[in-house]
Design an enzyme around this catalytic site. Structure first.
Site, PDB file in Angstrom:
ATOM      1  N   PRO A 107     -10.529  -8.936   4.422  1.00 59.05           N
ATOM      2  CA  PRO A 107     -10.594  -7.553   3.918  1.00 59.05           C
ATOM      3  C   PRO A 107     -10.006  -7.371   2.528  1.00 59.05           C
ATOM      4  O   PRO A 107      -9.003  -7.964   2.168  1.00 59.05           O
ATOM      5  CB  PRO A 107      -9.749  -6.788   4.948  1.00 59.05           C
ATOM      6  CG  PRO A 107      -9.875  -7.586   6.203  1.00 59.05           C
ATOM      7  CD  PRO A 107      -9.921  -9.014   5.754  1.00 59.05           C
ATOM      8  N   ASN A 108     -10.689  -6.520   1.748  1.00 57.16           N
ATOM      9  CA  ASN A 108     -10.285  -6.053   0.420  1.00 57.16           C
ATOM     10  C   ASN A 108     -10.421  -7.111  -0.673  1.00 57.16           C
ATOM     11  O   ASN A 108     -10.214  -6.798  -1.848  1.00 57.16           O
ATOM     12  CB  ASN A 108      -8.845  -5.512   0.428  1.00 57.16           C
ATOM     13  CG  ASN A 108      -8.687  -4.350   1.398  1.00 57.16           C
ATOM     14  OD1 ASN A 108      -9.457  -3.389   1.330  1.00 57.16           O
ATOM     15  ND2 ASN A 108      -7.738  -4.443   2.300  1.00 57.16           N
TER      16      ASN A 108
ATOM     17  N   ARG B  39      -8.382  -5.084  -8.236  1.00 49.37           N
ATOM     18  CA  ARG B  39      -7.339  -4.743  -7.254  1.00 49.37           C
ATOM     19  C   ARG B  39      -5.992  -5.319  -7.686  1.00 49.37           C
ATOM     20  O   ARG B  39      -5.822  -6.534  -7.734  1.00 49.37           O
ATOM     21  CB  ARG B  39      -7.722  -5.309  -5.893  1.00 49.37           C
ATOM     22  CG  ARG B  39      -6.641  -5.151  -4.849  1.00 49.37           C
ATOM     23  CD  ARG B  39      -6.950  -5.984  -3.617  1.00 49.37           C
ATOM     24  NE  ARG B  39      -5.906  -5.850  -2.613  1.00 49.37           N
ATOM     25  CZ  ARG B  39      -5.746  -6.702  -1.602  1.00 49.37           C
ATOM     26  NH1 ARG B  39      -6.563  -7.727  -1.460  1.00 49.37           N
ATOM     27  NH2 ARG B  39      -4.776  -6.532  -0.733  1.00 49.37           N
TER      28      ARG B  39
ATOM     29  N   TYR C   4      -3.131 -10.151  -8.001  1.00 52.51           N
ATOM     30  CA  TYR C   4      -4.309 -10.937  -7.599  1.00 52.51           C
ATOM     31  C   TYR C   4      -5.126 -11.471  -8.770  1.00 52.51           C
ATOM     32  O   TYR C   4      -6.117 -12.157  -8.579  1.00 52.51           O
ATOM     33  CB  TYR C   4      -5.194 -10.088  -6.681  1.00 52.51           C
ATOM     34  CG  TYR C   4      -4.485  -9.646  -5.417  1.00 52.51           C
ATOM     35  CD1 TYR C   4      -4.094  -8.324  -5.234  1.00 52.51           C
ATOM     36  CD2 TYR C   4      -4.148 -10.565  -4.422  1.00 52.51           C
ATOM     37  CE1 TYR C   4      -3.422  -7.919  -4.082  1.00 52.51           C
ATOM     38  CE2 TYR C   4      -3.468 -10.175  -3.276  1.00 52.51           C
ATOM     39  CZ  TYR C   4      -3.116  -8.850  -3.111  1.00 52.51           C
ATOM     40  OH  TYR C   4      -2.441  -8.466  -1.976  1.00 52.51           O
TER      41      TYR C   4
ATOM     42  N   ASN D 240      -8.975 -17.243   3.159  1.00 55.75           N
ATOM     43  CA  ASN D 240      -7.985 -16.243   2.776  1.00 55.75           C
ATOM     44  C   ASN D 240      -8.228 -15.059   3.693  1.00 55.75           C
ATOM     45  O   ASN D 240      -9.141 -14.285   3.459  1.00 55.75           O
ATOM     46  CB  ASN D 240      -8.121 -15.825   1.309  1.00 55.75           C
ATOM     47  CG  ASN D 240      -7.040 -14.827   0.921  1.00 55.75           C
ATOM     48  OD1 ASN D 240      -6.413 -14.200   1.786  1.00 55.75           O
ATOM     49  ND2 ASN D 240      -6.816 -14.674  -0.370  1.00 55.75           N
TER      50      ASN D 240
ATOM     51  N   ALA E 119      -5.283  -9.222   4.785  1.00 54.89           N
ATOM     52  CA  ALA E 119      -4.257  -8.611   5.637  1.00 54.89           C
ATOM     53  C   ALA E 119      -4.346  -9.061   7.092  1.00 54.89           C
ATOM     54  O   ALA E 119      -3.357  -8.969   7.831  1.00 54.89           O
ATOM     55  CB  ALA E 119      -4.376  -7.099   5.563  1.00 54.89           C
TER      56      ALA E 119
ATOM     57  N   ASP F  33      -7.190 -17.373  17.257  1.00 53.71           N
ATOM     58  CA  ASP F  33      -7.878 -17.902  18.441  1.00 53.71           C
ATOM     59  C   ASP F  33      -9.272 -18.407  18.111  1.00 53.71           C
ATOM     60  O   ASP F  33      -9.731 -19.419  18.643  1.00 53.71           O
ATOM     61  CB  ASP F  33      -7.959 -16.826  19.519  1.00 53.71           C
ATOM     62  CG  ASP F  33      -6.602 -16.540  20.166  1.00 53.71           C
ATOM     63  OD1 ASP F  33      -6.492 -15.507  20.860  1.00 53.71           O
ATOM     64  OD2 ASP F  33      -5.660 -17.337  19.950  1.00 53.71           O
TER      65      ASP F  33
ATOM     66  N   GLU G 273      -5.379 -22.483   4.769  1.00 55.25           N
ATOM     67  CA  GLU G 273      -5.048 -21.069   4.546  1.00 55.25           C
ATOM     68  C   GLU G 273      -4.659 -20.853   3.091  1.00 55.25           C
ATOM     69  O   GLU G 273      -3.822 -21.610   2.562  1.00 55.25           O
ATOM     70  CB  GLU G 273      -3.897 -20.678   5.467  1.00 55.25           C
ATOM     71  CG  GLU G 273      -3.437 -19.253   5.396  1.00 55.25           C
ATOM     72  CD  GLU G 273      -2.287 -18.975   6.352  1.00 55.25           C
ATOM     73  OE1 GLU G 273      -2.011 -19.795   7.242  1.00 55.25           O
ATOM     74  OE2 GLU G 273      -1.655 -17.906   6.189  1.00 55.25           O
TER      75      GLU G 273
ATOM     76  N   HIS H 116      -3.540 -17.924   0.062  1.00 54.17           N
ATOM     77  CA  HIS H 116      -3.159 -16.575  -0.366  1.00 54.17           C
ATOM     78  C   HIS H 116      -2.985 -16.627  -1.884  1.00 54.17           C
ATOM     79  O   HIS H 116      -2.262 -17.500  -2.391  1.00 54.17           O
ATOM     80  CB  HIS H 116      -1.856 -16.131   0.294  1.00 54.17           C
ATOM     81  CG  HIS H 116      -1.913 -16.203   1.789  1.00 54.17           C
ATOM     82  ND1 HIS H 116      -2.656 -15.331   2.539  1.00 54.17           N
ATOM     83  CD2 HIS H 116      -1.359 -17.088   2.660  1.00 54.17           C
ATOM     84  CE1 HIS H 116      -2.548 -15.668   3.816  1.00 54.17           C
ATOM     85  NE2 HIS H 116      -1.781 -16.720   3.923  1.00 54.17           N
TER      86      HIS H 116
ATOM     87  N   SER I 298      -1.472 -14.421  -3.787  1.00 51.39           N
ATOM     88  CA  SER I 298      -0.086 -14.067  -4.121  1.00 51.39           C
ATOM     89  C   SER I 298       0.874 -14.894  -3.274  1.00 51.39           C
ATOM     90  O   SER I 298       0.479 -15.495  -2.266  1.00 51.39           O
ATOM     91  CB  SER I 298       0.149 -12.575  -3.841  1.00 51.39           C
ATOM     92  OG  SER I 298       0.047 -12.323  -2.442  1.00 51.39           O
TER      93      SER I 298
ATOM     94  N   ARG J 289       6.889 -10.974  -1.192  1.00 55.45           N
ATOM     95  CA  ARG J 289       6.425  -9.599  -1.099  1.00 55.45           C
ATOM     96  C   ARG J 289       7.074  -8.890   0.085  1.00 55.45           C
ATOM     97  O   ARG J 289       8.083  -9.359   0.629  1.00 55.45           O
ATOM     98  CB  ARG J 289       4.891  -9.593  -1.036  1.00 55.45           C
ATOM     99  CG  ARG J 289       4.260 -10.212  -2.285  1.00 55.45           C
ATOM    100  CD  ARG J 289       2.749 -10.165  -2.254  1.00 55.45           C
ATOM    101  NE  ARG J 289       2.262  -8.784  -2.249  1.00 55.45           N
ATOM    102  CZ  ARG J 289       0.964  -8.499  -2.027  1.00 55.45           C
ATOM    103  NH1 ARG J 289       0.090  -9.463  -1.798  1.00 55.45           N
ATOM    104  NH2 ARG J 289       0.564  -7.233  -2.044  1.00 55.45           N
TER     105      ARG J 289
ATOM    106  N   ARG K 139       4.512  -9.133   5.190  1.00 52.51           N
ATOM    107  CA  ARG K 139       3.572 -10.166   4.750  1.00 52.51           C
ATOM    108  C   ARG K 139       4.123 -11.592   4.931  1.00 52.51           C
ATOM    109  O   ARG K 139       3.438 -12.562   4.668  1.00 52.51           O
ATOM    110  CB  ARG K 139       3.210  -9.955   3.276  1.00 52.51           C
ATOM    111  CG  ARG K 139       2.538  -8.649   2.966  1.00 52.51           C
ATOM    112  CD  ARG K 139       2.105  -8.572   1.505  1.00 52.51           C
ATOM    113  NE  ARG K 139       1.861  -7.211   1.091  1.00 52.51           N
ATOM    114  CZ  ARG K 139       0.686  -6.594   1.210  1.00 52.51           C
ATOM    115  NH1 ARG K 139      -0.352  -7.229   1.739  1.00 52.51           N
ATOM    116  NH2 ARG K 139       0.544  -5.329   0.830  1.00 52.51           N
TER     117      ARG K 139
END
Ligand code: DHK
Length: 151
Positions: A11-12, A19, A24, A75, A78, A88, A99, A101, A103, A108, A112
């Site tokens: 998301p986002n 953003r 980012y 990524n 959230a 799962d 994984e 990220h 940032s 933060r 997070r």
């Protein structure tokens, strides 16, 4: 069968480029995907990608990847901090994942700092900006080639 990486963005992340650029950066999602496709191609690996703001869409894509995708680079946005279902799904299809990220989530807000995925990831890359995707794809390619050699 050609070796392949699935790049998932949660998301986002479709807002990348505009953003919170101090967190980012200024690279847009299309630019990021294009760079990833070129990098994967230079490594002779196919790259598929999906961005979605909807958890179920991401889960369905992960399910569909069973037996077809060699490594997932994700990524989760959230969903990192909220989604047992995403953990799962990744465990359920038994596809190794990296994984990412953009940032440094540990620098933060406290909410997070926890990830539902990190404990099962082959690697966790955070705080490197969009370079984290480049590092993740490079790592994923090495993982694939090591696995090929072992066979
Ligand atoms: O740094 C990133 O790429 C992550 C992206 C998001 O959208 C946030 O919800 C995460 O907390 C951090």
């Amino acid at each position: 069968m050609a070796k392949s990486i699935l790049l998932l963005n949660g998301p986002n992340l479709n807002l990348l480029g505009t953003r919170e650029p101090h967190l980012y950066g200024g690279t847009t999602l299309p630019q990021l995907i294009s760079n990833a496709e070129k990098q994967a191609s230079s490594l002779s690996i196919q790259l598929e990608s999906l961005q979605s703001n909807h958890e179920g869409v991401l889960l369905d894509r992960i399910h569909e990847s069973r037996g077809k995708i060699d490594v997932i680079v994700i990524n989760p946005g959230a969903l990192t901090h909220t989604s047992v279902a995403l953990r799962d799904a990744l465990l359920g299809v038994e596809i190794p994942f990296v994984e990412v990220h953009i940032s440094n989530i540990h620098k933060r807000e406290a909410f997070r700092h926890h990830s539902y995925l990190s404990g099962k990831a082959e690697a966790v890359i955070c705080g490197l900006g969009v370079y984290g995707y480049e590092a993740a794809i490079d790592y994923a390619a090495k993982h694939i080639k090591l696995k090929e050699k072992a066979q």
